[in-house]
Write an enzyme that holds these catalytic residues in place. Structure first.
Site, PDB file in Angstrom:
ATOM      1  N   SER A 138       0.866  -1.160   0.000  1.00  0.00           N
ATOM      2  CA  SER A 138       0.000   0.000   0.000  1.00  0.00           C
ATOM      3  C   SER A 138       0.914   1.223   0.000  1.00  0.00           C
ATOM      4  O   SER A 138       1.715   1.393   0.919  1.00  0.00           O
ATOM      5  CB  SER A 138      -0.871  -0.019   1.253  1.00  0.00           C
ATOM      6  N   LYS A 164      -1.019  -1.084  -4.494  1.00  0.00           N
ATOM      7  CA  LYS A 164      -2.194  -0.273  -4.145  1.00  0.00           C
ATOM      8  C   LYS A 164      -1.704   1.146  -3.940  1.00  0.00           C
ATOM      9  O   LYS A 164      -0.706   1.369  -3.246  1.00  0.00           O
ATOM     10  CB  LYS A 164      -2.827  -0.852  -2.888  1.00  0.00           C
ATOM     11  N   ASP A 191      -7.114   3.000  -3.242  1.00  0.00           N
ATOM     12  CA  ASP A 191      -7.847   3.035  -1.963  1.00  0.00           C
ATOM     13  C   ASP A 191      -8.144   4.497  -1.622  1.00  0.00           C
ATOM     14  O   ASP A 191      -7.229   5.314  -1.508  1.00  0.00           O
ATOM     15  CB  ASP A 191      -6.989   2.403  -0.857  1.00  0.00           C
ATOM     16  N   GLU A 216     -10.983   0.581  -3.468  1.00  0.00           N
ATOM     17  CA  GLU A 216     -11.276   0.263  -2.067  1.00  0.00           C
ATOM     18  C   GLU A 216     -11.954   1.455  -1.393  1.00  0.00           C
ATOM     19  O   GLU A 216     -11.483   2.592  -1.504  1.00  0.00           O
ATOM     20  CB  GLU A 216      -9.944  -0.084  -1.373  1.00  0.00           C
ATOM     21  N   ASP A 241     -13.617  -1.835   2.944  1.00  0.00           N
ATOM     22  CA  ASP A 241     -12.691  -1.920   4.077  1.00  0.00           C
ATOM     23  C   ASP A 241     -13.456  -1.402   5.301  1.00  0.00           C
ATOM     24  O   ASP A 241     -14.092  -2.174   6.028  1.00  0.00           O
ATOM     25  CB  ASP A 241     -11.429  -1.093   3.747  1.00  0.00           C
TER      26      ASP A 241
HETATM   27  O1  OSB Z   1      -7.165   1.853   4.420  1.00  0.00           O
HETATM   28  O2  OSB Z   1      -5.958   0.140   4.231  1.00  0.00           O
HETATM   29  C1  OSB Z   1      -6.146   1.264   4.716  1.00  0.00           C
HETATM   30  C2  OSB Z   1      -3.107   2.343   6.781  1.00  0.00           C
HETATM   31  C3  OSB Z   1      -3.718   3.027   7.798  1.00  0.00           C
HETATM   32  C4  OSB Z   1      -5.094   3.160   7.789  1.00  0.00           C
HETATM   33  C5  OSB Z   1      -5.842   2.601   6.762  1.00  0.00           C
HETATM   34  C6  OSB Z   1      -5.238   1.896   5.739  1.00  0.00           C
HETATM   35  C7  OSB Z   1      -3.848   1.798   5.734  1.00  0.00           C
HETATM   36  C8  OSB Z   1      -3.092   1.162   4.661  1.00  0.00           C
HETATM   37  C9  OSB Z   1      -1.719   0.671   5.031  1.00  0.00           C
HETATM   38  O3  OSB Z   1      -3.455   1.083   3.516  1.00  0.00           O
HETATM   39  C10 OSB Z   1      -1.529  -0.784   4.880  1.00  0.00           C
HETATM   40  C11 OSB Z   1      -0.208  -1.191   5.483  1.00  0.00           C
HETATM   41  O4  OSB Z   1       0.792  -1.126   4.771  1.00  0.00           O
HETATM   42  O5  OSB Z   1      -0.181  -1.569   6.677  1.00  0.00           O
HETATM   43 MG    MG Z   2      -8.292   0.683   3.088  1.00  0.00          MG
END
Ligand code: OSB
Ligand code: MG
Length: 371
Positions: A138, A164, A191, A216, A241
């Site tokens: 991410s 992502k 996302d 997302e 999510d």
């Molecule tokens: O929406 O998935 C999310 C991090 C903090 C809050 C929400 C999200 C995220 C990430 C990070 O996308 C995912 C990671 O690398 O831990």
């Molecule tokens: Mg998310």
């Protein structure tokens, strides 16, 4: 063979991220994490509360966790005969919300059960469908598109199977176009962390031309019905999510066709027992799932790896190497990713890694022992 929790040790630790992480709701430079150590005899199980530093992803934050655990969760769990870790969630079910706080304790007790059984956590939770898990990354909102492109390049070189990228109004269609032009063949998704409304439907439809794996959580954090309306207008699959806090929510979202994919986060749904129920409902309905991340330390990351061994975790998750987050993780060895973009699942007892106790103590900002 039941368990009785004799002590719960709470630790609030502070860890700087190697690179800031920006989502549509803000930037994080440093994590404030609450760890739960559940003790029975001379065995400890470890859990991580996955709340953020501010109540912006959901309503929980580091500051809400501490009193909730001390005043409400601890007294309901300590010194009770638990037939199994399945009994933890029902004992705190009448606490409204606060699933991440409750889930951190629940996860610690699953880890404790695994260690008492002298088996890996994935076996205790009924996983083990795969011995390596598929990994994606991410990538947060960057200061420039060039920086984003360079980051994607590095992650692909490290083997990650899908990218992502975070989006928000002003950092979406044009940026995705530049990424797609540069990387036409990669598995790519976005996302939005609830940054849009149904009024943005035509704008979001412009993302369809980039053949994304999914978008997302484009709409509000607790809005399943509007997602159903949006999904009907989009070709791109929606992945929920924030909206999915329970198996019941998953069932409703699936029934309404509000999404085609679900991201499961252990904390968001309140622990392993509920995560497994979300998993099972998705599996029964042909909805693939993947494991989301909350910038966890190695402890939460280890739990996420165990969770990802359940059979319906067929898509690459946001579970990636320790070094992407931390100069030094609190576990040994750090979590690493193979050149194929997988993490090899540990066969060691519990969540599979050793706590680096000396280093951990250096990071503690406050501690409380409940008994
Ligand atoms: O929406 O998935 C999310 C991090 C903090 C809050 C929400 C999200 C995220 C990430 C990070 O996308 C995912 C990671 O690398 O831990
Ligand atoms: Mg998310």
């Amino acid at each position: 063979m039941g368990i009785k929790i004799e002590r719960l040790v709470l630790r609030h630790i502070r860890m700087p991220l190697v690179h800031f992480f920006e989502t549509s709701f803000g930037r994080t430079y440093e994590r404030d994490i609450i760890l739960v150590e559940a003790i029975c005899g001379d065995i400890s199980g470890w859990g991580e509360v996955t709340a953020g530093e501010n109540p912006f992803y959901n309503e929980e934050w580091t500051g809400s966790i501490w009193p909730l655990l001390i005043d409400y969760v601890g007294p309901r769990i300590l010194n009770h005969d638990l037939a199994s870790p399945e009994d933890v969630a029902p004992r705190t079910a009448h606490i409204r919300g606060h699933r991440m706080a409750r889930g951190g304790v629940e996860a610690a007790i699953w880890d404790l059960q695994a260690r008492l059984n002298n088996e890996p956590l994935w076996r205790t939770i009924g996983g083990g469908a795969r011995d390596q898990i598929p990994c994606g990354v991410s990538i947060g909102i960057q200061n420039s598109v060039d920086e984003l492109l360079a980051k994607i390049e590095t992650e692909l070189a490290d083997g990650y199977q899908r990218i992502k990228m975070k989006i928000k109004p002003g950092w979406d269609v044009d940026v995705v176009r530049q990424v797609r032009t540069r990387f036409p063949d990669i598995k790519l998704m976005v996302d939005a962390n609830s940054a849009y409304t149904l009024a943005d439907t035509n704008h979001l439809k412009r993302l369809d031309e980039f053949y994304l794996m999914m978008i997302e959580q484009p709409l509000d954090h607790d809005e399943i019905i509007d997602h159903a309306t949006l999904q009907a207008a989009l070709e791109t699959p929606i992945c929920l999510d924030e909206c999915i806090r329970s198996a019941h929510h998953a069932e409703q979202a699936i029934r309404l066709n509000a999404c085609r994919i679900i991201n499961i986060k252990l904390g968001r749904v309140g622990g392993f027992a509920e995560a497994k129920r979300v998993h099972d409902i998705c599996q029964a309905n042909g909805i693939p799932v993947w494991c989301g991340g909350m910038l966890e330390s190695g402890i939460g990351r280890g739990h996420n790896i165990a969770l990802t061994t359940l059979p319906n975790f067929v898509l690459p998750g946001d579970v990636s190497a320790s070094k992407r987050y931390w100069a030094r993780d609190i576990i040994q060895p750090p979590i690493e990713v193979t050149s194929e973009g997988t993490i090899v699942v540990s066969k060691c007892p519990g969540f599979g890694y050793e706590i680096d106790g000396d280093y951990l103590e250096n990071l503690v900002v406050r501690r409380e022992t409940l008994m």
